[in-house]
Every structure is written in structure tokens, then in C-alpha cells.
Design a protein around this motif. Structure first.
Motif, short mmCIF file in Angstrom:
data_model
loop_
_atom_site.label_atom_id
_atom_site.label_comp_id
_atom_site.label_asym_id
_atom_site.label_seq_id
_atom_site.Cartn_x
_atom_site.Cartn_y
_atom_site.Cartn_z
N ARG A 507 58.94 54.13 9.71
CA ARG A 507 57.79 54.84 9.14
C ARG A 507 57.06 55.68 10.18
O ARG A 507 56.42 56.66 9.85
N TRP A 508 57.16 55.28 11.47
CA TRP A 508 56.43 56.03 12.49
C TRP A 508 57.14 57.33 12.89
O TRP A 508 56.60 58.12 13.65
N SER A 509 58.35 57.55 12.42
CA SER A 509 59.05 58.78 12.78
C SER A 509 59.26 59.70 11.58
O SER A 509 60.09 60.60 11.62
N GLN A 510 58.50 59.47 10.52
CA GLN A 510 58.61 60.31 9.33
C GLN A 510 57.62 61.46 9.44
O GLN A 510 56.46 61.36 9.05
N PHE A 511 58.05 62.55 10.00
CA PHE A 511 57.19 63.71 10.13
C PHE A 511 58.05 64.97 10.00
O PHE A 511 59.26 64.92 10.08
N GLU A 512 57.37 66.10 9.83
CA GLU A 512 58.05 67.36 9.55
C GLU A 512 58.19 68.18 10.81
O GLU A 512 57.25 68.32 11.59
N TYR A 513 59.39 68.73 11.02
CA TYR A 513 59.57 69.76 12.03
C TYR A 513 59.24 71.09 11.37
O TYR A 513 60.00 71.59 10.55
N ARG A 514 58.10 71.66 11.70
CA ARG A 514 57.66 72.88 11.04
C ARG A 514 58.59 74.05 11.37
O ARG A 514 58.98 74.22 12.52
N ASP A 515 58.88 74.85 10.37
CA ASP A 515 59.74 76.03 10.57
C ASP A 515 58.86 77.22 10.95
O ASP A 515 58.73 78.19 10.20
N VAL A 516 58.24 77.12 12.12
CA VAL A 516 57.37 78.19 12.62
C VAL A 516 57.99 78.80 13.87
O VAL A 516 58.81 78.17 14.54
N ARG A 517 57.60 80.02 14.18
CA ARG A 517 58.14 80.70 15.35
C ARG A 517 57.03 81.43 16.09
O ARG A 517 56.01 81.80 15.51
N GLN A 518 57.26 81.64 17.38
CA GLN A 518 56.30 82.40 18.16
C GLN A 518 56.29 83.85 17.68
O GLN A 518 57.32 84.39 17.25
#
Length: 590
Positions: A507-518
Motif C-alpha cells: 500500500r505504501w508504493s501505490q502512487f502515480e508516475y505523472r506524465d509531465v515533461r519539462q
């Protein structure tokens, strides 16, 4: 210059320096709790007791030597505190002798008599100076069997700081900071003796804009942050170096991350910018990075913004720009964006779109600035953006003219990078009159996002690598602290152990890698679709080009900036010298 021997090594000291200052400048560690290089000397923890002596002299004044022709040293019968003992020429100091070690062990035993053994629930655990010294400088047991003293707990000192009297070891760092640095003398010792504790002066509150610095300098868990309290264990977090974007000072910081969310921000030492401090606003101005983030490009279809992929968004920009004349397009650069992103935006506008309609917004708040660290300019890179040409020229439209230009139909497309019009609300009402609005933004709830035709999710400073130029013209390099889909390989072991090695069902590693860019990456995608042929693989490639073409950055590299705490524009051949930076809360190897 006086010469001093510390543990047999010869050092040159400055007149008036103390033993601990000489040791600190030469990367020697003398255990201490109350001393801090920016605060006055208190001399009350006694942890820095050392042996001090001078060469024994013969009746004729010559130095007496032993059989090996070494000076015979007469050491004082009593140990001296290194923080308050000024050096004298010929002084000999022993920090690791049997007497000094026994004194350290005795002080540690004394300090732990009443200190509660609540490390499992203490926010300081994992970076506690008392824990470190209990491991390195104590005997590991106590002869005290009686009940510990009980003192006030969870005392609210102000809007951001909570005090636990039982954990306090009376080092007085917070009292001296409040008086000498924050200039709010509201803390004092009361009930001297074994019941001593710290209290606010009656009717006062420790609500200074720099109050949270006492949390960093407290060597134990007596002072905790009301914002961070109990959010995470420090050993479950990653801490990466960055630059505060709260104002033009550019304070050096460490960003504490867990589950790919910023949990706290703390200052990082830089003798030429913020020394060891930062303001409370800079510490707490991070929620926009965690919440309501744009995580994919969006295109307006009818009255709604719909999610799309990067290819479709870039193609849409190219197609919708074609019918618009270059002189009808205006680019709004950003003092919030990096030097690299502003440079490529200017290059894109001039070389690819063939327009000089470029300007940027300024965000000044005269009530925010002070005479210490905070600047009225609440952006991190106004000076850098101007240097790379992201402000109006004599042949371009200016931001101040934008309302009239839109009304007259002279500006039909706006390209806004990492900024908004919140300080210029009249512009929001006119955005419906233009044909195309393209924005790079961080948050979905931004007013400009809601008006846009095409939205690109931009990486925040915490997800980016690049440079800012601060109010004093110092160019500073920073790296990402958060992981995105685009920088995952770059981040590598910079992630916390839980974030990196957690399984799919943890449960502690359930997070989103955001698809954002510089922003510079987004600009390059659009430019290449228009035939630019650019091939910048990383921020450093863009910066190296800047250093080749702009005199202010000549000779600069990321490595040079990192080594010299940043470099002032135009001074890459003569950067400021590298000096020791004091760090309190980490285990120092012998």
C-alpha cells in the motif's frame, strides 16, 4: 596568525577564533550540541570538552623536549569547552584522549537522565544528534534508576512549531535563534535547575516568518513541525537537493519525499545565498506540487477539455498555428520556469515561428519582502529569463499592451508557459476573444487551464533539472526530487527505498508516475514537428548551448555550479571559493 595543534596536527587559525571553529573549518568533528556557527556561544551543553595545554618551558624560556626531541606539553588540570576557548599560538588540543572521551560519556549519561526513551514515536528519530552521539560517544548504559522528570508536552509555540519540554536538553539554540536571527526575542529558560524548561514570554507567540528554522537546529526532538508531524519516518523518505522557488532569493533546500509526494522542505547550507536558513513560506509552499496536478495533455473539444496523448496534442498545436500569422502570435515566457526552458521558448519563437512578440509577467509583492532573505519578487528566475531574452524588445508587443492588442485583433494566439494571469485578472475576461490559447501548466484547477484550447502538463521545479538566476545574479543548478514517467531512469537510486522497491500490492508504493515533461522538452517536440531538427537529450545539453552563446553564462557548467554553490553571472573564471558547510544532523565518520 596563531598556530594550533589538534590531535597532533598543525593548523593555522585566525585571531579570535575558538578551538571548535578551527576544527570545523578543517573538517574535524568535535562533538557538540549547543554550538552553531551562526549563533552566539552559549557553552552550556559541555559536550565539546577537550584537553588544552601548552609546551612546558625551561627556566631560560626555551621549550622543554623529551627523549624523542618532542615538546613536553603541560595540559590544564581541567578540561576546556572548545566552543568558547580562543586559540593561542602554540596551543595543543586533544579531542580523543582518554580524559576527553570519559567527559563525553559522562555528559551523555547526564543528558539522558531525564530524556524520554520515546524514539519510536519521535519525529526526530533517524536524524537526531542525541541518537548519533548515544551511539558514538556514550557508554550505552545509565546508572539512573529513578523516575524521570515530567515537563510540558505538545506546547504550541506558534502557527508552525510545537514544543515538547521533556525532550529538550536546554542547549538554548532556539532561544538564541529567536533573538539573534529571527529578531523576535520571545523565548527564555524558566525554573532553573533539573526542572528547567523553555517558555514563551507571557502574551506572546513565536510567529516569526522564519520560526521553523528552530526545528532544524534543535539537536533533539523537542521542536517539531505542525505541518510534517507524524507524516513519515525520515529513513523512509528520500532527500534531494533543490532550489526554493518561493521568491528570487533562491534558497538552497532539501526536498523530503515519500510515495512520490513532497512531505517537507528544509534548508540546505549555502554561505553565499541563505547560509543555513529559509522562511516558513518557502517550506510550506509545496501543496500545488502534490494536489490537482495535470497528468496528461488536454485538448478542448466543444466546451470541455479532453485528455489526449502527446502526439495528438503536438499535432494539434502545429495545425492550429498554421493559419495564424507570426505577428499575430504572442509568447508569454515565465520567471517561474528554468533558464533552459525560457531560452528554448525564445529560440522557438524567433527561429521557428519568426516572431519577436515575447514578454513575461512580473510578480512583485512589496509586503512579502524583508531585510533578511525574502524578496518582493516572488519568482525564482526573473533575472535569468531576462538574460536569455524572454522579455519584450523594442520590436515586440509587451504584456502591458496585451489587453488592447486582443481587443484590436492584433493578437489572435497566446502561448503561455508556466505562468498565469492571477495578478492581472482583467486578461482572463479577454481570453475568449482570441482564436488559440496554448498553455504549459501544473494544475488542473488553474483559471488559465480552464480557458485554454491546448494544455500541456508541465513539470514543476521538484520534477525538473535546470538552473535559476537569483536576485543577486547567482546561477544555481538543481535536480528533480519527484519521479515522473519521463525521468524515472534519471532518478534511479535517488528515490526512497520504499518508493523504489515496493511491490505492486504494497500500500505504501501505490502512487502515480505523472506524465509531465519539462517545458523545454515540450517546446522541442513542437519545434521538431515544424522541422527544427533539435536534439537536446537533457537539460544539460540546453545549458551548454546557452554557455556557448551568452556572455553572462560563458564557461559555466552544471559541475562548476554545484562545486561553488552557484556562480554569479559573468564570473565563471573567478567563482566564489569552496568553504566548509556546517551540517548538524548526520552521522560523521571518524
Amino acid at each position: 596568525m596563531p598556530h594550533i595543534y589538534i590531535d597532533g596536527r598543525l593548523f593555522e587559525a585566525k585571531p579570535g577564533q575558538t578551538i571548535i571553529q578551527v576544527a570545523y573549518e578543517n573538517n574535524l568533528n568535535i562533538p557538540h550540541f549547543c554550538w552553531h556557527p551562526e549563533l552566539s556561544v552559549a557553552g552550556n551543553c559541555r559536550m565539546c570538552l577537550v584537553e588544552v595545554g601548552f609546551p612546558k618551558r625551561n627556566p631560560d624560556g626555551s621549550i622543554q623536549v623529551d627523549a624523542d626531541n618532542r615538546p613536553v606539553i603541560n595540559y590544564f588540570p581541567k578540561l576546556q569547552i572548545a566552543c568558547a576557548t580562543e586559540v593561542s599560538d602554540g596551543m595543543h588540543v586533544r579531542t580523543k584522549s582518554e580524559r576527553a572521551i570519559k567527559a563525553q560519556e559522562a555528559v551523555m549519561e547526564f543528558l539522558l537522565i531525564n530524556h524520554p526513551l520515546d524514539c519510536p514515536i519521535c519525529d526526530e528519530a533517524g536524524q537526531c544528534k542525541l541518537q548519533e552521539y548515544a551511539f558514538k560517544h556514550s557508554r550505552g548504559f545509565s546508572r539512573f534508576d529513578e523516575e524521570k522528570n515530567h515537563k510540558p508536552k505538545r506546547v504550541i509555540w506558534g502557527p508552525n512549531v510545537i514544543f515538547d519540554g521533556e525532550r529538550c536538553i536546554s542547549c538554548s539554540r532556539c532561544i538564541r535563534f529567536a533573538k539573534e536571527i529571527a529578531k523576535q526575542d520571545v523565548l527564555t529558560f524558566v525554573q532553573r535547575g533539573d526542572r528547567v524548561t523553555i517558555e514563551l514570554h507571557p502574551g506572546t507567540s513565536f510567529d516569526n516568518p522564519y520560526s521553523m528554522n528552530v526545528i532544524d537546529i534543535c539537536p533533539v526532538g523537542a521542536l517539531t513541525s505542525r505541518d510534517f508531524r507524524f507524516k513519515s519516518r525520515v529513513w523512509d523518505m528520500s532527500f534531494n537537493d533543490s532550489i526554493c522557488e518561493g521568491c528570487a532569493r533562491g534558497c538552497n533546500i532539501k526536498i523530503g519525499v515519500r510515495q512520490n509526494q513532497i512531505l517537507r522542505i528544509e534548508p540546505r547550507g549555502n554561505p553565499y545565498v541563505n547560509r543555513y536558513w529559509m522562511c516558513d513560506y518557502g517550506r510550506l509552499h509545496y501543496q500545488y506540487v502534490n494536489e490537482n496536478r495535470l497528468t496528461s495533455p488536454m485538448i478542448r473539444i466543444g466546451d470541455k477539455l479532453e485528455k489526449t496523448n502527446w502526439t495528438e496534442a503536438v499535432n494539434s498545436v502545429v495545425e492550429r498555428l498554421k493559419p495564424i500569422q507570426p505577428n499575430e502570435i504572442m509568447f508569454v515566457a515565465s520567471a517561474k520556469a528554468t533558464v533552459e526552458s525560457n531560452y528554448l521558448l525564445v529560440k522557438f519563437a524567433k527561429e521557428i515561428i519568426h516572431t519577436k512578440n515575447i514578454d513575461l509577467l512580473e510578480h512583485f509583492d512589496e509586503t512579502f519582502g524583508d531585510d533578511f532573505l525574502r524578496c518582493s519578487d516572488k519568482t525564482p528566475n526573473l533575472r535569468g529569463a531576462r538574460i536569455v531574452g524572454a522579455s519584450s524588445t523594442s520590436h515586440s508587443y509587451r504584456i502591458s499592451q496585451l489587453p488592447d492588442l486582443i481587443r484590436e485583433g492584433m493578437v489572435k494566439a497566446l502561448y503561455v508557459m508556466e505562468d498565469d494571469f492571477d495578478d492581472f485578472p482583467e486578461l482572463y475576461e479577454l481570453l475568449d476573444e482570441i482564436d488559440l490559447l496554448i498553455v504549459h501548466q501544473y494544475n488542473l484547477n488553474n483559471k488559465l487551464t480552464q480557458k485554454a484550447d491546448i494544455v500541456f502538463p508541465a513539470a514543476t521545479y521538484a520534477e525538473s533539472e535546470g538552473t535559476y538566476v537569483n536576485v543577486d545574479g547567482r546561477v544555481q543548478h538543481f535536480k528533480p526530487a519527484l519521479v515522473t514517467r519521463n525521468n524515472l531512469r534519471f532518478m534511479g537510486m535517488k528515490m526512497s527505498r520504499l518508493d523504489k522497491f515496493g511491490a505492486f500490492n504494497d500500500r505504501w508504493s501505490q502512487f502515480e508516475y505523472r506524465d509531465v515533461r519539462q517545458s523545454w522538452e515540450i517546446i522541442q517536440m513542437i519545434a521538431n514537428k515544424l522541422g527544427a531538427g533539435w536534439n537536446y537529450r537533457k537539460s544539460e545539453d540546453v545549458f551548454n548551448e546557452i554557455a556557448q552563446h551568452l556572455n553572462e553564462f560563458k564557461g559555466m557548467t552544471y559541475q562548476l555550479l554545484d562545486t561553488h554553490f552557484g556562480v554569479v553571472v559573468g564570473k565563471s573564471k573567478n567563482p566564489d571559493p569552496v568553504v566548509p558547510v556546517y551540517e548538524s544532523h548526520y552521522m560523521k565518520p571518524d
